[in-house]
Design an enzyme around this catalytic site. Structure first.
Site, PDB file in Angstrom:
ATOM      1  N   ASP A  74      45.272  38.530  38.803  1.00 55.17           N
ATOM      2  CA  ASP A  74      44.004  37.845  39.044  1.00 55.17           C
ATOM      3  C   ASP A  74      43.169  38.102  37.795  1.00 55.17           C
ATOM      4  OD1 ASP A  74      41.439  37.084  39.678  1.00 55.17           O
ATOM      5  OD2 ASP A  74      41.335  38.196  41.563  1.00 55.17           O
ATOM      6  N   VAL A  75      42.928  37.071  36.994  1.00 60.87           N
ATOM      7  CA  VAL A  75      42.292  37.287  35.685  1.00 60.87           C
ATOM      8  C   VAL A  75      40.873  37.825  35.804  1.00 60.87           C
ATOM      9  CG1 VAL A  75      43.723  35.585  34.474  1.00 60.87           C
ATOM     10  CG2 VAL A  75      41.537  34.863  35.500  1.00 60.87           C
ATOM     11  N   ASN A  97      44.984  31.177  29.545  1.00 61.10           N
ATOM     12  CA  ASN A  97      45.108  29.819  30.059  1.00 61.10           C
ATOM     13  C   ASN A  97      44.566  29.656  31.470  1.00 61.10           C
ATOM     14  OD1 ASN A  97      46.549  27.091  30.574  1.00 61.10           O
ATOM     15  ND2 ASN A  97      47.473  28.476  32.076  1.00 61.10           N
ATOM     16  N   TYR A 163      31.559  24.286  35.214  1.00 66.64           N
ATOM     17  CA  TYR A 163      32.843  24.194  34.509  1.00 66.64           C
ATOM     18  C   TYR A 163      32.607  23.948  33.023  1.00 66.64           C
ATOM     19  CZ  TYR A 163      37.488  22.371  33.269  1.00 66.64           C
ATOM     20  OH  TYR A 163      38.700  22.147  32.671  1.00 66.64           O
TER      21      TYR A 163
END
Length: 278
Positions: A74-75, A97, A163
């Site tokens: 989980d980044v 990424n 975003y």
């Protein structure tokens, strides 16, 4: 332009090196992984979805290519990053990424919306950099970092405020970091893909409970699936991966994969010049 012979020599410097790609078992990450594998680069691929991981492993087996090492990550979890770093071994190439694509009216966004989207799309990149930059430096060898953003890093949209903010942030950080790491012979690239054939459209259906208090309307699975059909018209992720590999080989600071944005950039250029005071 770099000639074919020169490019071949530059490509050889990465053969046998190891790349860690976050979200490397599906979508754009898997496209990059396939391109890297074909170039002789060893792979460590992180994943969240076990089924995607199994499908990626099956592809490498079918292609008679070396199996990557698969590590759950989980980044947004810094402790998880520390575990991954301990298991990954020497990493020469870091590809940040993994990300989420969540859209809604920015004026209705909650703290939870900001915390989730920024925490993954920008915070995940930060976590990768803080974890692995010292390790790549310590190798004393050439290295490379690729931060995957989006065309939203240049072209904002009305339903993608957070975003877009996350991708603008990744862009600015990457461009600055390129100067910092050049003396260490570590290249840094910002990769901005356009529409790609992936399942990125379903991010809103995977929202973690910790960030459940959204200001956006609850996601409609049917509407999202219909939206997802547009992604079917996108570029093959492998082509995106091949262009990313070429950009890394040529040590380009900016890697674009889609050619159709010339008019948009021309407009940005003209508007920027016009905004300068006389």
């Amino acid at each position: 332009m770099i000639g074919m012979v020169a490019r071949g020599k530059l490509a050889m410097q990465w053969k046998g090196k190891t790349a860690l790609i976050t979200g490397g078992v599906s979508g754009i990450g898997f496209g990059i992984a396939r391109a890297f594998a074909r170039a002789g680069i060893n792979l460590v691929l992180t994943y969240r979805n076990r089924e995607h991981c199994d499908a990626a492993a099956a592809w490498f087996a079918a292609q008679h290519l070396p199996q990557p090492r698969f590590l759950a990550l989980d980044v947004a979890d810094r402790a998880n990053w520390a575990d991954v770093a301990g298991s990954a071994g020497p990493v020469h190439i870091l590809v940040n990424n993994a990300g989420v694509s969540v859209f809604g009216p920015t004026d209705e966004a909650s703290y939870a919306d900001y915390d989730w989207i920024m925490g993954v799309n920008f915070g995940g990149v930060v976590n990768g950099l803080v974890t692995f930059i010292p390790r790549i430096k310590a190798l004393g060898e050439p290295g490379h970092i690729i931060n995957v953003a989006s065309m939203a890093a240049f072209l904002p949209g009305p339903q993608a405020g957070i975003y877009t903010a996350s991708k603008f942030a990744v862009r600015g950080l990457t461009e600055s970091l390129r100067y910092n790491l050049a003396p260490h012979h570590i290249g840094v690239s910002l990769m901005c893909p356009g529409l790609t054939r992936t399942n990125a459209w379903d991010s809103a259906l995977k929202r973690p409970d910790a960030h459940a208090a959204s200001g956006f309307a609850p996601p409609d699975p049917d509407a999202l699936a219909q939206f997802g059909t547009a992604f079917d018209l996108g570029m093959d992720p492998l082509e995106v991966g091949e262009k990313t590999l070429r950009g890394m080989i040529e040590n380009r600071g900016l890697i674009f994969t889609h050619p159709e944005f010339a008019e948009d950039f021309d407009e940005i250029h003209r508007d920027s010049l016009a905004a300068l005071p006389q």
